[in-house]
Design a protein around this motif. Structure first.
Motif, PDB file in Angstrom:
ATOM      1  N   GLN A  39       0.822  -1.198   0.000  1.00 44.86           N
ATOM      2  CA  GLN A  39       0.000   0.000   0.000  1.00 44.86           C
ATOM      3  C   GLN A  39       0.866   1.262   0.000  1.00 44.86           C
ATOM      4  OE1 GLN A  39      -2.918  -1.780  -0.992  1.00 44.86           O
ATOM      5  NE2 GLN A  39      -3.525   0.223  -0.356  1.00 44.86           N
ATOM      6  N   PRO A  43      -0.392   4.158  -2.758  1.00 48.09           N
ATOM      7  CA  PRO A  43      -1.271   4.701  -1.729  1.00 48.09           C
ATOM      8  C   PRO A  43      -2.672   5.040  -2.239  1.00 48.09           C
ATOM      9  CG  PRO A  43       0.371   6.314  -2.388  1.00 48.09           C
ATOM     10  CD  PRO A  43       0.730   5.031  -3.066  1.00 48.09           C
ATOM     11  N   GLN A  44      -2.846   5.189  -3.550  1.00 49.44           N
ATOM     12  CA  GLN A  44      -4.167   5.529  -4.066  1.00 49.44           C
ATOM     13  C   GLN A  44      -5.117   4.343  -4.051  1.00 49.44           C
ATOM     14  OE1 GLN A  44      -1.503   5.065  -5.875  1.00 49.44           O
ATOM     15  NE2 GLN A  44      -1.974   4.035  -7.789  1.00 49.44           N
ATOM     16  N   ALA A  46      -7.362   1.639  -2.446  1.00 47.97           N
ATOM     17  CA  ALA A  46      -8.058   1.405  -1.189  1.00 47.97           C
ATOM     18  C   ALA A  46      -9.165   0.387  -1.453  1.00 47.97           C
ATOM     19  CB  ALA A  46      -8.620   2.702  -0.646  1.00 47.97           C
ATOM     20  N   ASP A  95      -9.526   6.175   0.769  1.00 46.28           N
ATOM     21  CA  ASP A  95      -8.125   5.992   1.135  1.00 46.28           C
ATOM     22  C   ASP A  95      -7.969   4.693   1.915  1.00 46.28           C
ATOM     23  OD1 ASP A  95      -8.697   6.562   3.974  1.00 46.28           O
ATOM     24  OD2 ASP A  95      -8.888   8.637   3.292  1.00 46.28           O
ATOM     25  N   TYR A  96      -6.720   4.316   2.122  1.00 43.56           N
ATOM     26  CA  TYR A  96      -6.411   3.040   2.756  1.00 43.56           C
ATOM     27  C   TYR A  96      -6.896   3.000   4.206  1.00 43.56           C
ATOM     28  CZ  TYR A  96      -3.863  -1.183   3.935  1.00 43.56           C
ATOM     29  OH  TYR A  96      -3.544  -2.435   4.338  1.00 43.56           O
TER      30      TYR A  96
END
Length: 122
Positions: A39, A43-44, A46, A95-96
């Protein structure tokens, strides 16, 4: 007999039976917290993988969206009927951290009493 249908109806050709799901699922039991290095690279992303077991009632995209929204609204939800009274799908979150909070809150819970157990993972 039968099951209640909301305004949407069920899947074509679905054959929900009045017996429990006997199969196993590798993620059942607990949720392990920790770092997810993949991740950090993306990061984008999710995305949450969804599996719903012991579906005695139809579990549609709308039903999953409403269940997930109890914790956080999903940007996109997809649901696909699978064999053995199961539904699989995916949900995308902003988001994550949001996806992670949904997993921690809902993993292992049932959508309806005594059926439609939700199993979630990244």
């Amino acid at each position: 007999g039968g099951f209640q249908q909301g305004g949407r109806g069920g899947y074509p050709g679905q054959g929900f039976q009045q017996q429990g799901f006997n199969g196993g699922y590798p993620q059942q039991g607990g949720y392990q917290q920790g770092g997810y290095p993949q991740q950090q690279m993306y990061p984008q992303l999710a995305r949450v993988q969804i599996r719903v077991e012991n579906c005695m009632y139809p579990v549609t995209t709308d039903v999953l969206s409403q269940a997930l929204a109890m914790v956080a609204p999903a940007q996109r939800v997809e649901a696909y009927p699978s064999p053995n009274q199961t539904v699989t799908g995916v949900a995308d979150f902003a988001d994550y951290a949001t996806a992670d909070s949904v997993i921690r809150a809902l993993n292992g819970k049932s959508i309806y009493p005594d059926c439609c157990r939700v199993l979630l993972n990244h």
